[in-house]
Write a protein that holds these residues in place. Structure first.
Motif, PDB file in Angstrom:
ATOM      1  N   VAL A  75      46.486  38.566  24.860  1.00 21.15           N
ATOM      2  CA  VAL A  75      46.280  37.488  26.094  1.00 21.15           C
ATOM      3  C   VAL A  75      44.610  37.909  26.184  1.00 21.15           C
ATOM      4  O   VAL A  75      44.176  39.102  26.245  1.00 21.15           O
ATOM      5  N   GLY A  76      44.016  36.812  25.753  1.00 17.05           N
ATOM      6  CA  GLY A  76      42.268  37.061  25.710  1.00 17.05           C
ATOM      7  C   GLY A  76      41.565  36.320  26.716  1.00 17.05           C
ATOM      8  O   GLY A  76      41.955  35.523  27.304  1.00 17.05           O
ATOM      9  N   PHE A  77      40.364  37.101  27.066  1.00 18.43           N
ATOM     10  CA  PHE A  77      39.432  36.364  28.203  1.00 18.43           C
ATOM     11  C   PHE A  77      38.071  36.186  27.391  1.00 18.43           C
ATOM     12  O   PHE A  77      37.541  37.010  26.768  1.00 18.43           O
ATOM     13  N   PHE A  78      37.566  34.889  27.424  1.00 17.62           N
ATOM     14  CA  PHE A  78      36.458  34.266  26.774  1.00 17.62           C
ATOM     15  C   PHE A  78      35.179  35.505  27.481  1.00 17.62           C
ATOM     16  O   PHE A  78      33.949  35.620  26.716  1.00 17.62           O
ATOM     17  N   LEU A  79      35.215  35.792  28.747  1.00 21.44           N
ATOM     18  CA  LEU A  79      34.216  36.588  29.189  1.00 21.44           C
ATOM     19  C   LEU A  79      34.658  37.866  29.820  1.00 21.44           C
ATOM     20  O   LEU A  79      34.365  38.366  30.835  1.00 21.44           O
ATOM     21  N   GLY A  80      35.515  38.324  29.017  1.00 26.02           N
ATOM     22  CA  GLY A  80      36.236  39.616  29.309  1.00 26.02           C
ATOM     23  C   GLY A  80      35.480  40.916  29.450  1.00 26.02           C
ATOM     24  O   GLY A  80      35.686  41.546  30.391  1.00 26.02           O
ATOM     25  N   ALA A  81      34.423  40.689  28.963  1.00 29.10           N
ATOM     26  CA  ALA A  81      33.477  41.992  28.981  1.00 29.10           C
ATOM     27  C   ALA A  81      33.011  42.066  30.490  1.00 29.10           C
ATOM     28  O   ALA A  81      32.423  43.140  30.843  1.00 29.10           O
ATOM     29  N   ALA A  82      32.879  41.048  31.237  1.00 31.56           N
ATOM     30  CA  ALA A  82      32.336  40.984  32.517  1.00 31.56           C
ATOM     31  C   ALA A  82      33.638  41.364  33.672  1.00 31.56           C
ATOM     32  O   ALA A  82      33.191  41.320  34.793  1.00 31.56           O
ATOM     33  N   LEU A  83      34.725  41.470  33.145  1.00 31.56           N
ATOM     34  CA  LEU A  83      35.738  41.755  34.184  1.00 31.56           C
ATOM     35  C   LEU A  83      36.039  43.186  34.549  1.00 31.56           C
ATOM     36  O   LEU A  83      35.815  44.021  33.629  1.00 31.56           O
ATOM     37  N   ASP A  84      36.448  43.335  35.812  1.00 32.25           N
ATOM     38  CA  ASP A  84      36.605  44.794  36.169  1.00 32.25           C
ATOM     39  C   ASP A  84      38.000  45.228  35.603  1.00 32.25           C
ATOM     40  O   ASP A  84      39.172  44.486  35.879  1.00 32.25           O
ATOM     41  N   ASP A  85      38.186  46.189  34.741  1.00 32.23           N
ATOM     42  CA  ASP A  85      39.285  46.793  33.867  1.00 32.23           C
ATOM     43  C   ASP A  85      39.484  48.286  34.357  1.00 32.23           C
ATOM     44  O   ASP A  85      39.442  48.967  33.670  1.00 32.23           O
ATOM     45  N   ALA A 127      46.270  40.504  37.349  1.00 32.29           N
ATOM     46  CA  ALA A 127      44.846  40.663  37.989  1.00 32.29           C
ATOM     47  C   ALA A 127      43.674  40.371  37.061  1.00 32.29           C
ATOM     48  O   ALA A 127      42.950  39.550  37.547  1.00 32.29           O
ATOM     49  N   LEU A 128      43.929  40.618  35.624  1.00 32.39           N
ATOM     50  CA  LEU A 128      42.674  40.292  34.986  1.00 32.39           C
ATOM     51  C   LEU A 128      42.900  38.625  34.625  1.00 32.39           C
ATOM     52  O   LEU A 128      41.583  37.988  34.552  1.00 32.39           O
ATOM     53  N   VAL A 129      43.956  37.956  34.703  1.00 34.36           N
ATOM     54  CA  VAL A 129      44.001  36.642  34.480  1.00 34.36           C
ATOM     55  C   VAL A 129      43.524  35.851  35.673  1.00 34.36           C
ATOM     56  O   VAL A 129      42.599  34.971  35.381  1.00 34.36           O
ATOM     57  N   THR A 130      43.766  36.304  36.842  1.00 30.77           N
ATOM     58  CA  THR A 130      43.333  35.885  38.077  1.00 30.77           C
ATOM     59  C   THR A 130      41.672  36.103  38.038  1.00 30.77           C
ATOM     60  O   THR A 130      41.002  35.159  38.455  1.00 30.77           O
ATOM     61  N   ALA A 131      41.286  37.163  37.781  1.00 32.74           N
ATOM     62  CA  ALA A 131      39.770  37.756  37.923  1.00 32.74           C
ATOM     63  C   ALA A 131      39.138  36.555  36.650  1.00 32.74           C
ATOM     64  O   ALA A 131      37.937  36.097  37.194  1.00 32.74           O
ATOM     65  N   ALA A 132      39.584  36.547  35.505  1.00 27.28           N
ATOM     66  CA  ALA A 132      38.918  35.568  34.482  1.00 27.28           C
ATOM     67  C   ALA A 132      38.651  34.035  35.183  1.00 27.28           C
ATOM     68  O   ALA A 132      37.760  33.575  34.996  1.00 27.28           O
ATOM     69  N   TYR A 133      39.801  33.459  35.761  1.00 30.28           N
ATOM     70  CA  TYR A 133      39.707  32.405  36.358  1.00 30.28           C
ATOM     71  C   TYR A 133      38.827  32.091  37.448  1.00 30.28           C
ATOM     72  O   TYR A 133      37.644  31.237  37.380  1.00 30.28           O
TER      73      TYR A 133
END
Length: 128
Positions: free
Chosen positions: A72-82, A112-118
């Motif tokens: 499950v990937g995120f194009f701007l995932g490096a910017a997400l709080d994890d 939470a990551l899915v929502t944050a990416a959106y």
């Protein structure tokens, strides 16, 4: 990353997710459904052979299945709080969460990551 051919519901994405002989695709299906459910502005397409979710034409997430795991990937995932360290990857922007058949998924933080990416891509689009 922009995909002007993204549509509300892409039959090719549905076919990919519904492959009956691929357990790992079934594993990521609920996560792509969560991406779809983020908002009425979510569009989708197959990009590089995997389901990709966009806000309008701006990609925010994807799912993919490999031989031994799924992402499950995120194009701007490096910017997400994890805070619990689910995200893998060392690239400048993209990050992913690896899922393995038969192993439990920590659903709340991944949701939470899915929502944050959106939310992140929407904010970026609004800011121009």
């Amino acid at each position: 990353m922009r995909f002007p051919t993204a549509v509300r519901r892409d039959p090719d994405v549905e076919a990919w997710l519904s492959e009956p002989h691929d357990e790992l695709r079934r594993l990521v299906r609920p996560w792509f459904e969560r991406m779809r459910a983020c908002g009425d502005d979510v569009r989708e397409l197959l990009a590089d052979g995997h389901p990709t979710a966009c806000v309008g034409d701006a990609a925010f997430g994807y799912v993919d299945a490999f031989r031994t795991h799924a992402n499950v990937g995120f194009f701007l995932g490096a910017a997400l709080d994890d805070p619990i360290g689910l995200l893998d990857g060392t690239g400048k922007r993209m990050r992913h969460v690896k899922l393995h058949w038969g192993r439990p998924v920590d659903e709340a933080p991944l949701t939470a990551l899915v929502t944050a990416a959106y939310d992140d891509i929407r904010r970026r689009l609004e800011e121009g």
